[in-house]
Design a protein around this motif. Structure first.
Motif, short mmCIF file in Angstrom:
data_model
loop_
_atom_site.label_atom_id
_atom_site.label_comp_id
_atom_site.label_asym_id
_atom_site.label_seq_id
_atom_site.Cartn_x
_atom_site.Cartn_y
_atom_site.Cartn_z
N LEU A 1 0.72 -1.29 0.03
CA LEU A 1 -0.04 0.11 -0.04
C LEU A 1 0.80 1.15 0.09
N GLY A 2 2.09 1.23 0.63
CA GLY A 2 2.81 2.44 0.62
C GLY A 2 3.52 2.61 -0.65
N GLN A 3 3.59 1.81 -1.76
CA GLN A 3 4.03 1.76 -2.92
C GLN A 3 2.95 2.63 -3.76
N MET A 4 1.68 2.69 -3.40
CA MET A 4 0.90 3.42 -4.18
C MET A 4 0.75 4.80 -4.07
N THR A 5 1.64 5.51 -4.66
CA THR A 5 1.98 6.99 -4.43
C THR A 5 0.89 7.95 -4.67
N GLN A 6 0.00 7.37 -5.54
CA GLN A 6 -1.27 8.35 -5.90
C GLN A 6 -2.36 8.21 -4.87
N LEU A 7 -2.26 7.25 -3.87
CA LEU A 7 -3.45 7.73 -2.92
C LEU A 7 -3.35 8.72 -2.34
N GLN A 8 -4.66 9.31 -2.15
CA GLN A 8 -5.23 10.37 -1.45
C GLN A 8 -5.66 10.03 0.01
N TYR A 9 -6.46 9.16 0.02
CA TYR A 9 -7.40 8.71 1.13
C TYR A 9 -7.28 7.03 1.31
N LEU A 10 -6.85 7.01 2.60
CA LEU A 10 -6.55 5.31 2.96
C LEU A 10 -7.33 5.41 4.11
N ASN A 11 -8.30 4.66 4.44
CA ASN A 11 -9.08 4.27 5.75
C ASN A 11 -9.17 2.67 5.99
N LEU A 12 -8.34 2.33 6.89
CA LEU A 12 -8.28 0.75 7.55
C LEU A 12 -8.86 0.46 8.80
N SER A 13 -9.39 1.59 9.37
CA SER A 13 -9.70 1.55 10.78
C SER A 13 -10.68 0.26 11.17
N ASN A 14 -10.77 0.02 12.34
CA ASN A 14 -11.64 -0.97 12.90
C ASN A 14 -11.57 -2.33 12.24
N ASN A 15 -10.38 -2.71 11.94
CA ASN A 15 -10.18 -4.25 11.52
C ASN A 15 -9.04 -4.81 12.58
N GLN A 16 -8.50 -5.94 12.12
CA GLN A 16 -7.92 -6.75 13.12
C GLN A 16 -6.37 -6.67 12.72
N PHE A 17 -5.94 -5.62 12.20
CA PHE A 17 -4.38 -5.60 11.98
C PHE A 17 -3.59 -5.76 13.02
N THR A 18 -2.19 -6.41 12.93
CA THR A 18 -1.15 -6.33 13.94
C THR A 18 0.09 -6.04 13.36
#
Length: 104
Positions: free
Chosen positions: A68-85
């Motif tokens: 995801l960090g290589q997708m330099t065109q991203l302006q909006y990224l919302n990954l909230s309320n998941n179970q990431f570690t």
């Protein structure tokens, strides 16, 4: 061609199919408020026009994907309320166009 997919709060379950990467002109992907699980497919990185990803309130787990960090065109990224570690990937420092990042 499709430029936006919004299917939030539909209680979809399972994983995101890897074929989603075939939507090459997609600009906005909103799948929040479902019951999606597993890993976020790396095929999303093939979507060169994607400026927004909203995957909030699902059941994604494991590490936040480095790609995801290589997708330099991203302006909006919302990954909230998941179970990431783990930690926020160092590659997120490459997101120079990011104006809204939500990881709560």
């Amino acid at each position: 061609y499709v430029t936006s997919v919004a299917t939030y709060r539909n209680y979809f379950a399972g994983s995101i199919p890897t074929e989603i990467g075939n939507l090459e002109f997609l600009q906005r992907l909103s799948l929040g408020g479902n019951q999606l699980s597993g890993a976020i497919p790396s095929s999303i990185a093939q979507m060169e026009h994607l400026i927004g990803i909203w995957l909030w309130s699902n059941q994604f787990s494991g590490a936040v994907p480095e790609f995801l960090g290589q997708m330099t065109q991203l302006q909006y990224l919302n990954l909230s309320n998941n179970q990431f570690t783990d930690t926020i990937p160092v590659s997120f420092g490459n997101l120079v166009n990011l104006v809204d990042l939500v990881l709560a």
